[in-house]
Write an enzyme that holds these catalytic residues in place. Sequence first.
Site, PDB file in Angstrom:
ATOM      1  N   HIS A 111      37.384  41.224  54.966  1.00  0.00           N
ATOM      2  CA  HIS A 111      37.082  39.896  55.524  1.00  0.00           C
ATOM      3  C   HIS A 111      38.340  39.056  55.745  1.00  0.00           C
ATOM      4  O   HIS A 111      38.296  38.038  56.425  1.00  0.00           O
ATOM      5  CB  HIS A 111      36.083  39.137  54.639  1.00  0.00           C
ATOM      6  N   GLY A 115      42.293  32.119  49.457  1.00  0.00           N
ATOM      7  CA  GLY A 115      43.658  32.636  49.506  1.00  0.00           C
ATOM      8  C   GLY A 115      43.889  33.760  48.526  1.00  0.00           C
ATOM      9  O   GLY A 115      44.822  34.542  48.674  1.00  0.00           O
ATOM     10  N   ASN A 116      43.036  33.852  47.494  1.00  0.00           N
ATOM     11  CA  ASN A 116      43.127  34.948  46.522  1.00  0.00           C
ATOM     12  C   ASN A 116      42.502  36.239  47.034  1.00  0.00           C
ATOM     13  O   ASN A 116      42.739  37.312  46.460  1.00  0.00           O
ATOM     14  CB  ASN A 116      42.420  34.577  45.214  1.00  0.00           C
ATOM     15  N   SER A 117      41.683  36.153  48.066  1.00  0.00           N
ATOM     16  CA  SER A 117      40.956  37.328  48.538  1.00  0.00           C
ATOM     17  C   SER A 117      41.888  38.486  48.853  1.00  0.00           C
ATOM     18  O   SER A 117      42.895  38.324  49.549  1.00  0.00           O
ATOM     19  CB  SER A 117      40.156  36.982  49.798  1.00  0.00           C
ATOM     20  N   ASP A 132      34.050  45.933  52.020  1.00  0.00           N
ATOM     21  CA  ASP A 132      35.008  44.827  52.140  1.00  0.00           C
ATOM     22  C   ASP A 132      36.420  45.254  51.762  1.00  0.00           C
ATOM     23  O   ASP A 132      37.163  44.522  51.105  1.00  0.00           O
ATOM     24  CB  ASP A 132      34.579  43.617  51.306  1.00  0.00           C
TER      25      ASP A 132
END
Length: 301
Positions: free
Chosen positions: A129, A231-233, A159
């Site tokens: 994503h 932002g951690n994804s 994902d």
Amino acid sequence: FFFLIDNKRNIEKNLMIKHLLLPISKKVLCSLLILIIFQNSSYSQSDVALQLSKSFNQAETFVSRSVVQIGISLHDENDSSPKDKNPQNKPAEPLIPTVPDSDQFKFKPEGFGTGFIVTKDGLIITNHHVVGEAKKIQVRLWNDKSYDATLVSKVPQKDIAIIKINAEGLITIKVEKSDDLFVGTWVLAVGYPFGLDRTITAGIISAKKRALQGNSVMGEFIQTDAPINPGNSGGPLINLNGEVIGINTSIFSPNGGSVGIGFAIPIEVGMEILKAYNKNDNPQPNDPDKNIKDQLDSILN
């Protein structure tokens, strides 16, 4: 006879004094013992806290050169269609944040994510994503060097995506089986929340094999209370040895920010996809360095 009576009285008196003093002496001894234990435990707690802090720092240092910031653009340069400047994050859904401008990128990112290096020649694992729909992808390393990146493999249902930069001699991440960890284990989430520089947050594994209803990603997740924010994804969830045990993916939140309920994909899923890519999809198989190959064999067998 009187001597015997006096002697008996003296004995009784002594016994009475001993009887009275015995509880007092016990109380005094117990108080002293509690005081000693309290003082020792106080020092012990301080030492434990210091050691834990050092463990956090060492784990972060261990992965610092393997975690990367990803900047993406959802539009081509010639695309004149309106751009969504404020992508919204829904509860238990993937995160693509709006972030401040960054001078380290060659273009103005519409969103940031995180990834981690798995081969010395530039393969990086992140979330689908984050990069799956991107028209342009750039990666910033620990030393602020930026590289254009190419999406080389993606599995939307899990994902997971793999991107590639043209670089050599990169420092790769270490991995560890998530199955070997238990609820209550300390973990750290590493990433670039809200466009800030590399950040770590600490927490524990709150639950394992968590199924998320209504989530488009299939599988079971590691739940953690280590704060995970936009932002951690795609960034790593690591143990205190600095080994990746999960891929930070989504949060449950009423407002888009962390409320202590975050989810990570077990690292085994990412390693399976990396193994499949190297076996089937890579047009020029460039086998991962021996370190990663050994890890793949160990974690998947």
